[in-house]
Design a protein around this motif. Structure first.
Motif, mmCIF file in Angstrom:
data_model
loop_
_atom_site.group_PDB
_atom_site.id
_atom_site.type_symbol
_atom_site.label_atom_id
_atom_site.label_comp_id
_atom_site.label_asym_id
_atom_site.label_seq_id
_atom_site.Cartn_x
_atom_site.Cartn_y
_atom_site.Cartn_z
ATOM 1 N N UNK A 259 0.824 -1.213 0.000
ATOM 2 C CA UNK A 259 0.000 0.000 0.000
ATOM 3 C C UNK A 259 0.850 1.251 0.000
ATOM 4 N N UNK A 260 1.897 1.238 0.814
ATOM 5 C CA UNK A 260 2.792 2.395 0.876
ATOM 6 C C UNK A 260 3.517 2.589 -0.451
ATOM 7 N N UNK A 261 3.900 1.493 -1.090
ATOM 8 C CA UNK A 261 4.569 1.569 -2.386
ATOM 9 C C UNK A 261 3.648 2.177 -3.435
ATOM 10 N N UNK A 262 2.385 1.716 -3.440
ATOM 11 C CA UNK A 262 1.424 2.247 -4.413
ATOM 12 C C UNK A 262 1.178 3.733 -4.183
ATOM 13 N N UNK A 263 1.102 4.112 -2.916
ATOM 14 C CA UNK A 263 0.879 5.520 -2.587
ATOM 15 C C UNK A 263 2.053 6.380 -3.037
ATOM 16 N N UNK A 264 3.280 5.846 -2.805
ATOM 17 C CA UNK A 264 4.480 6.590 -3.211
ATOM 18 C C UNK A 264 4.530 6.769 -4.719
ATOM 19 N N UNK A 265 4.161 5.719 -5.443
ATOM 20 C CA UNK A 265 4.161 5.799 -6.908
ATOM 21 C C UNK A 265 3.146 6.826 -7.391
ATOM 22 N N UNK A 266 1.969 6.851 -6.792
ATOM 23 C CA UNK A 266 0.936 7.811 -7.195
ATOM 24 C C UNK A 266 1.402 9.238 -6.942
ATOM 25 N N UNK A 267 2.033 9.455 -5.792
ATOM 26 C CA UNK A 267 2.534 10.809 -5.474
ATOM 27 C C UNK A 267 3.629 11.199 -6.450
ATOM 28 N N UNK A 268 4.560 10.246 -6.709
ATOM 29 C CA UNK A 268 5.668 10.543 -7.619
ATOM 30 C C UNK A 268 5.162 10.871 -9.015
ATOM 31 N N UNK A 269 4.146 10.150 -9.433
ATOM 32 C CA UNK A 269 3.597 10.396 -10.769
ATOM 33 C C UNK A 269 3.010 11.808 -10.855
ATOM 34 N N UNK A 270 2.316 12.225 -9.816
ATOM 35 C CA UNK A 270 1.733 13.571 -9.801
ATOM 36 C C UNK A 270 2.809 14.645 -9.782
ATOM 37 N N UNK A 271 3.847 14.409 -8.976
ATOM 38 C CA UNK A 271 4.931 15.398 -8.893
ATOM 39 C C UNK A 271 5.690 15.482 -10.221
ATOM 40 N N UNK A 272 5.823 14.336 -10.867
ATOM 41 C CA UNK A 272 6.519 14.325 -12.144
ATOM 42 C C UNK A 272 5.731 15.092 -13.198
ATOM 43 N N UNK A 273 4.410 14.921 -13.197
ATOM 44 C CA UNK A 273 3.550 15.657 -14.132
ATOM 45 C C UNK A 273 3.644 17.145 -13.870
ATOM 46 N N UNK A 274 3.826 17.477 -12.591
ATOM 47 C CA UNK A 274 3.933 18.902 -12.224
ATOM 48 C C UNK A 274 5.269 19.493 -12.617
ATOM 49 N N UNK A 276 8.366 18.741 -11.336
ATOM 50 C CA UNK A 276 9.344 18.906 -10.268
ATOM 51 C C UNK A 276 10.585 18.073 -10.539
ATOM 52 N N UNK A 277 11.680 18.455 -9.914
ATOM 53 C CA UNK A 277 12.974 17.811 -10.109
ATOM 54 C C UNK A 277 12.924 16.352 -9.639
ATOM 55 N N UNK A 278 13.557 15.447 -10.417
ATOM 56 C CA UNK A 278 13.553 14.023 -10.111
ATOM 57 C C UNK A 278 14.193 13.739 -8.759
ATOM 58 N N UNK A 279 15.277 14.435 -8.444
ATOM 59 C CA UNK A 279 15.938 14.222 -7.158
ATOM 60 C C UNK A 279 15.024 14.603 -5.995
ATOM 61 N N UNK A 280 14.271 15.679 -6.194
ATOM 62 C CA UNK A 280 13.337 16.104 -5.151
ATOM 63 C C UNK A 280 12.226 15.063 -4.968
ATOM 64 N N UNK A 281 11.741 14.530 -6.092
ATOM 65 C CA UNK A 281 10.681 13.509 -6.018
ATOM 66 C C UNK A 281 11.191 12.263 -5.301
ATOM 67 N N UNK A 282 12.445 11.884 -5.607
ATOM 68 C CA UNK A 282 13.026 10.702 -4.983
ATOM 69 C C UNK A 282 13.132 10.891 -3.468
ATOM 70 N N UNK A 283 13.581 12.071 -3.058
ATOM 71 C CA UNK A 283 13.696 12.337 -1.625
ATOM 72 C C UNK A 283 12.324 12.367 -0.948
ATOM 73 N N UNK A 284 11.331 12.832 -1.652
ATOM 74 C CA UNK A 284 9.994 12.979 -1.073
ATOM 75 C C UNK A 284 9.249 11.648 -0.971
ATOM 76 N N UNK A 285 9.494 10.740 -1.904
ATOM 77 C CA UNK A 285 8.709 9.495 -1.949
ATOM 78 C C UNK A 285 9.477 8.254 -1.517
ATOM 79 N N UNK A 286 10.803 8.336 -1.517
ATOM 80 C CA UNK A 286 11.590 7.155 -1.181
ATOM 81 C C UNK A 286 11.817 6.242 -2.365
ATOM 82 N N UNK A 287 11.318 6.605 -3.539
ATOM 83 C CA UNK A 287 11.536 5.804 -4.738
ATOM 84 C C UNK A 287 12.891 6.126 -5.336
#
Length: 295
Positions: A259-274, A276-287
Motif C-alpha cells: 500500500x505504501x509503495x502504491x501511494x508513493x508511486x501515485x505521489x511521484x507520478x503527480x509530482x513528475x507531471x507537475x 518537479x525535479x527528479x531528485x526532489x521527487x526521490x527524496x519525497x517518496x523514497x523511490x
C-alpha cells in the motif's frame, strides 16, 4: 460404568483384531478391494520389527501386521490424530515391507503384494480435497493411461471414519457392518445395532469390548490413551493457529508495504507531471530515480 469401550483406542483395537485371526481376516476381506477370487483364506500374525516406527508419533504405530495364505502382507493401523507426515509414513512402511521380502538369490517376481489399510479417526484427514469421501485409495498407475491402474504390488487404502455414513450395501454387507462397528460403538452405547448383534463376527467383537472383559490396569491405559489423543490434537490445533497468526501478520505487513509503495508511486507520478525535479521527487517518496524515470 459404560457397557462397551470404543474400538478405536489402541488397546481395544489390538484386543479385537490383533488377537483374533478370523476377525482381522474378516475385516481385511470386507474393507480392502481384493481381486475377485483372491479373498484371504487364513492369516498369520507377524511382529512389526521390519516396519520402521516413528517413536515420536505414538498415535501412528502399526496395530496389526500379518500375512495370508498367498503370502501377501497386510499392515493395519488405527490413526487417531491426522498429521501431514502420516501419508508419507504409510507409504514408507509399505515400501519397506515390500523391499525387505527380497532375500539373497530371490527373483523380483517372487515379491508378494503389500496392502496398507489405515483407519483414520480424524475429520481433518484429506480435508484439502473437500469431498467428504470416506475412502481414499492409492495404487500404481500408468501416467498415460490412468484408468489402467495396477492393483498389485503396493496398495494403500485410507478410510476416514468420521466421513462414513451407513448405507445399503447388500453386496458388501460386512463392509458396512465393520464400519458401523468402528464408528457407532463407544462408551455411550447401551444397545448395539441389531445387525451387529446378529452377525457372528461383529457379535464376537462386541463381546470383546465389554468393560467387564478389561482389568483395572487396562481401563487406566484406555483412559490415558484418549487423554493423550486429546492433548496431541490440542497441540496440533495450537500449531495451526500459531502458523495462521504468523502468516496473517506477515500478510498484513506485506499488505501495508504494498500500500505504501502504491501511494508513493501515485505521489511521484503527480509530482513528475507537475514538472518537479527528479531528485526532489526521490527524496519525497523514497523511490529510486530509475523507478521515477519509468513512470
Amino acid at each position: 460404568m459404560p457397557k462397551y469401550l470404543d474400538p478405536k483406542a489402541d488397546l481395544t483395537f489390538k484386543k479385537v483384531f490383533g488377537q483374533h485371526k478370523h476377525l482381522v481376516m474378516s475385516l481385511l476381506n470386507a474393507l480392502l478391494p481384493l481381486p475377485d477370487g483372491m479373498e484371504i483364506k487364513s492369516v498369520e500374525y507377524l511382529t512389526p520389527e521390519n516396519i520402521p516406527d516413528n517413536p515420536g508419533k505414538k498415535y501412528s504405530i502399526v496395530d496389526v501386521y500379518c500375512t495370508d495364505n498367498l503370502n501377501r502382507n497386510f499392515i493395519v493401523e488405527m490413526q487417531s490424530v491426522w498429521n501431514t507426515e502420516f501419508f508419507q509414513r504409510t507409504l514408507f512402511n509399505a515400501t519397506s515391507v515390500f523391499s525387505k521380502q527380497l532375500k539373497k538369490g530371490m527373483s523380483f517376481g517372487d515379491l508378494k503384494d503389500v496392502y496398507a489399510l489405515s483407519l483414520v479417526n480424524d475429520e481433518k484427514a484429506f480435508s484439502n480435497y473437500d469431498s467428504g469421501e470416506y475412502i481414499q485409495e492409492y495404487y500404481l498407475i500408468n501416467k498415460k493411461h490412468p484408468g489402467e491402474d495396477i492393483r498389485t504390488d503396493i496398495s494403500m487404502v485410507f478410510i476416514v471414519l468420521p466421513n462414513f455414513k451407513p448405507q445399503n450395501r447388500a453386496v458388501k454387507k460386512m463392509h458396512n457392518l465393520w464400519l458401523k462397528f468402528l464408528t457407532e460403538i463407544d462408551e455411550n452405547t447401551i444397545d448395539a445395532d441389531p445387525e451387529l448383534v446378529q452377525n457372528s463376527d461383529t457379535h464376537e467383537a462386541l463381546d470383546l469390548l465389554r468393560t467387564s472383559a478389561f482389568t483395572d490396569e487396562e481401563m487406566l491405559a484406555y483412559d490415558k490413551y484418549w487423554l493423550d489423543v486429546s492433548t496431541e490434537k490440542s497441540a496440533l490445533e495450537r500449531e495451526r493457529k500459531d502458523g495462521y497468526a504468523e502468516g496473517h501478520a506477515e500478510g498484513r505487513a506485506e499488505g501495508r508495504a504494498e500500500g505504501e509503495q502504491s501511494k508513493a508511486i501515485a505521489i511521484a507520478r503527480n509530482l513528475k507531471v507537475a514538472g518537479l525535479d527528479v531528485n526532489f521527487i526521490a527524496q519525497s517518496t523514497g523511490l529510486s530515480i530509475d523507478e521515477i524515470s519509468n513512470l
